[in-house]
Scaffold this motif. Sequence first.
Motif, PDB file in Angstrom:
ATOM      1  N   ASP A   1       0.963  -1.285   0.105  1.00  0.00           N
ATOM      2  CA  ASP A   1      -0.328   0.002   0.020  1.00  0.00           C
ATOM      3  C   ASP A   1       1.122   1.205   0.073  1.00  0.00           C
TER       4      ASP A   1
ATOM      5  N   ALA B   1      -0.105   4.548  -0.926  1.00  0.00           N
ATOM      6  CA  ALA B   1      -0.554   5.480  -0.930  1.00  0.00           C
ATOM      7  C   ALA B   1      -0.557   6.311  -0.084  1.00  0.00           C
TER       8      ALA B   1
ATOM      9  N   ARG C   1      -6.720  10.381   0.044  1.00  0.00           N
ATOM     10  CA  ARG C   1      -7.480   9.005   0.370  1.00  0.00           C
ATOM     11  C   ARG C   1      -8.943   8.944   0.564  1.00  0.00           C
TER      12      ARG C   1
ATOM     13  N   GLU D   1     -10.615   7.326  -2.270  1.00  0.00           N
ATOM     14  CA  GLU D   1     -11.191   5.934  -1.793  1.00  0.00           C
ATOM     15  C   GLU D   1     -12.387   5.955  -0.917  1.00  0.00           C
TER      16      GLU D   1
ATOM     17  N   TRP E   1     -11.611   5.937   5.076  1.00  0.00           N
ATOM     18  CA  TRP E   1     -10.725   6.771   4.938  1.00  0.00           C
ATOM     19  C   TRP E   1     -11.482   8.229   4.950  1.00  0.00           C
TER      20      TRP E   1
END
Length: 264
Positions: free
Chosen positions: A113, A115, A225, A229, A233
């Motif tokens: 991950d 990000a 995020r 996303e 988040w």
Amino acid sequence: MAVNVEVPLSGGEVTEGVVRVGETVRRPYGAHSPAVHGLLRYLEGVGFEGAPRVLGVDERGREVLSWVPGETPQRPLPGFAVTEEALRGVALLLRRYHEAVVSYEAPQGAPWDMAASRLDGEPELIGHCDVTPENVVFRGGVPVGLIDFDLARPTTRMYDVVTTLRHWAPIADPGDRDWRLCQVDVGRRVRLFCDAYGLDRDGRREVLPAARVRFERSYEAMRARAENEGGAWARIWRSGAGTRIRRAQDWLESNWDELDARLV
């Protein structure tokens, strides 16, 4: 506990649907899971006892990890989690993890991950990157294990150090700290952590500048995020995460000279 009884586990802010089944933990299988499993298998191979073991995938497609016995502090934090002994123990645990993982050569293209925020410089190891109280297992008041490696990724030792200090010193505005830590001497706690971890003088000089960079990049990464996303988040962002980061930045800058004097 019956083997087939699922007990929801709380504590994690991002990963939902984590349950305990007997002496195992079942977690949603994500894009990053193969990379994390490779890391955990390596840690098992080198004898690092402070992490879960990978046991496979269940009939519902969830990853199956071993249950790490002990207690993970939830908020409001219990007294045993805020002592100076606990702080030193977390520093020692992080150092043991770093020493165990520093020789790990992750496969090319491992789906970490990536990000989240990071510091500049070449990665030195696979960091845990999320050593919050909820992700540290205590037994008898002593930190013995790390859980929730979802954010593990190539990074620097210093990133893991300043991220851990953010939560455990804590480097935060007093109004955003757990009530037991509201009035603590943060400079002393930063120094105790660095002593226990074994940072040399040059390393100590990097701590505050690294924390400054980490705060700014964490703010930007979390905002991105939340926007891109959504889900957990976005919920964390709506709860005021960005505002708390900004307050922590302001507190760091206001107390920089005192913290620097304690460190070096």
